[in-house]
Design an enzyme around this catalytic site. Structure first.
Site, PDB file in Angstrom:
ATOM      1  CB  VAL A 260       0.702   0.083   5.137  1.00 29.85           C
ATOM      2  CG1 VAL A 260       0.987   1.612   5.239  1.00 29.85           C
ATOM      3  CG2 VAL A 260       0.177  -0.989   5.639  1.00 29.85           C
ATOM      4  CB  CYS A 261       4.852   3.460   2.138  1.00 27.89           C
ATOM      5  SG  CYS A 261       6.279   4.076   2.088  1.00 27.89           S
ATOM      6  CB  ILE A 262       7.439   3.406   7.617  1.00 28.83           C
ATOM      7  CG1 ILE A 262       6.438   4.203   9.245  1.00 28.83           C
ATOM      8  CG2 ILE A 262       8.030   3.830   6.695  1.00 28.83           C
ATOM      9  CD1 ILE A 262       7.708   3.129   9.655  1.00 28.83           C
TER      10      ILE A 262
ATOM     11  CB  ALA B 255       1.674   5.111   7.188  1.00 26.28           C
TER      12      ALA B 255
ATOM     13  CG  PHE C 260      -1.515  -1.399   1.079  1.00 23.46           C
ATOM     14  CD1 PHE C 260      -2.927  -1.441   0.997  1.00 23.46           C
ATOM     15  CD2 PHE C 260      -1.354  -2.711   2.135  1.00 23.46           C
ATOM     16  CE1 PHE C 260      -3.370  -2.100   1.074  1.00 23.46           C
ATOM     17  CE2 PHE C 260      -2.219  -3.892   2.224  1.00 23.46           C
ATOM     18  CZ  PHE C 260      -3.285  -3.341   1.566  1.00 23.46           C
TER      19      PHE C 260
END
Lengths: 130, 123, 96
Positions: free
Chosen positions: A77-79, A82, A39
């Protein structure tokens, strides 16, 4: 074949998340593996733990979690994307001094390097975008 | 094919700076790939050519934009920059208007690029 | 052979031009989401030269009430066919 999906669009804003989920279920039904859903960009909103859509609409966050439990698919999820958008797991919330958290397993915050890694390692990477 | 050995990643950038996060997050992908030692090509198409216009500034609230990121490409050994020739023409821009050296490419050569990379991402 | 997907209507977005520019001579194009409008006979002109290589996703057509309105030269595939197209192509490029 080993598949990965890259999802770049927010749920309930664009059709992309529904398209991606439908594609994911279909490839699994055809006997392929779905190693990872990554994501990125607005796609990180798919990990929002507090999402509460009306009962007569598909619950995308729950659907991704169920997919992960049933098929072992990693939900990455790309930190960086996010954190900017207020999506923090328990650890990041504590690190940033925030009360509450908005991402929980099986979603995991991870670096963008993972996207490159799965993109080059899996047989197929399919992007769903706004 | 244009290359004997396929390069790793083709990032196609088709948005301008400042208006959305598309360009920034596309460039971030390229930088991360390069930091992991992957060979990266950037292809600027359509509106994406305006990403390369010289003399960009920060936004009024201090939004960083993407020019500073573009200046870092060389440090990451990303030196294969392609720009759609017809898009330059459409925007009335010449190679001398660009902040970085990029090779203007025709449609015929653009069509060869996706097949000569292992992974293609569009932003 | 690569698969390209397009999800924007050619009546609204010019991204289809970039998709076409990046397509090799054997590559295929699959219209999904709002791009299925491109399967209507009046909008087919945007995709000339793709005879036999142009596909549209059935469920996106059905949801929009357009399934019966498509140009006969467009090959209509269900989502199983979408996965099959990605199996057959070396890689997939998504335009949006």
């Amino acid at each position: 074949m080993r598949y990965a999906i890259l999802l770049l669009a927010a749920p309930y804003t664009n059709q992309a998340s529904h398209s991606a989920l439908r594609f994911a279920r279909t490839l699994l039904a055809r006997g392929h593996q779905l190693e990872t859903v990554f994501f990125y960009q607005e796609g990180v909103q798919n990990a929002a733990r507090l999402a509460s859509p009306p009962q007569d609409e598909p619950h995308l966050v729950d659907a991704w979690s169920a997919l992960s439990r049933e098929h072992g698919t990693a939900l990455q999820v790309c930190i960086a994307a996010a954190l900017r958008r207020g999506l923090l797991d328990e650890r990041e919330a504590a690190r940033h001094g925030k009360q509450g958290y908005s991402v929980e397993p099986p979603f995991e915050l991870t670096g963008l390097g993972q996207l490159i890694d799965i993109g080059l390692r899996c047989d197929r990477l399919i992007t769903f975008a706004p | 094919m244009s290359h004997a050995k396929p390069r790793d990643l083709l990032v196609i950038l088709r948005r301008g700076p400042h208006g959305s996060s598309q360009l920034r997050e596309g460039l971030d992908t390229a930088l991360v790939a390069a930091a992991f030692g992957r060979t990266v090509t950037l292809l600027f198409m359509g509106e994406g050519v305006t990403a390369l216009v010289a003399d960009q500034k920060a936004g009024p609230l201090g939004q960083k934009g993407t020019a500073a990121t573009l200046e870092m490409l060389e440090m990451y050994d990303i030196d294969r920059l392609l720009v759609e020739a017809s898009a330059l023409e459409q925007f009335g821009l010449g190679e001398e208007d660009l902040m970085l050296e990029a090779t203007a490419v025709s449609q015929a050569s653009i069509a060869l690029e996706p097949a000569s990379h292992r992974l293609v991402l569009v932003f | 052979m690569l698969l390209h997907t397009l999800n924007r209507s050619p009546a609204t977005s010019r991204v289809y031009q970039q998709a076409l520019a990046a397509m090799g001579p054997e590559d295929r194009l699959l219209l999904v989401e709002d791009a299925v409008q491109g399967a209507l006979p009046k909008l087919m002109r945007y995709f000339t030269g793709l005879e036999g290589r142009l596909f549209a996703l059935r469920e996106d057509l059905v949801a929009r009430g357009l399934e019966g309105q498509c140009d006969p030269s467009v090959q209509i595939v269900d989502v199983d066919g979408f996965v099959l197209l990605t199996e057959e192509a070396e890689k997939t490029v998504s335009w949006y």
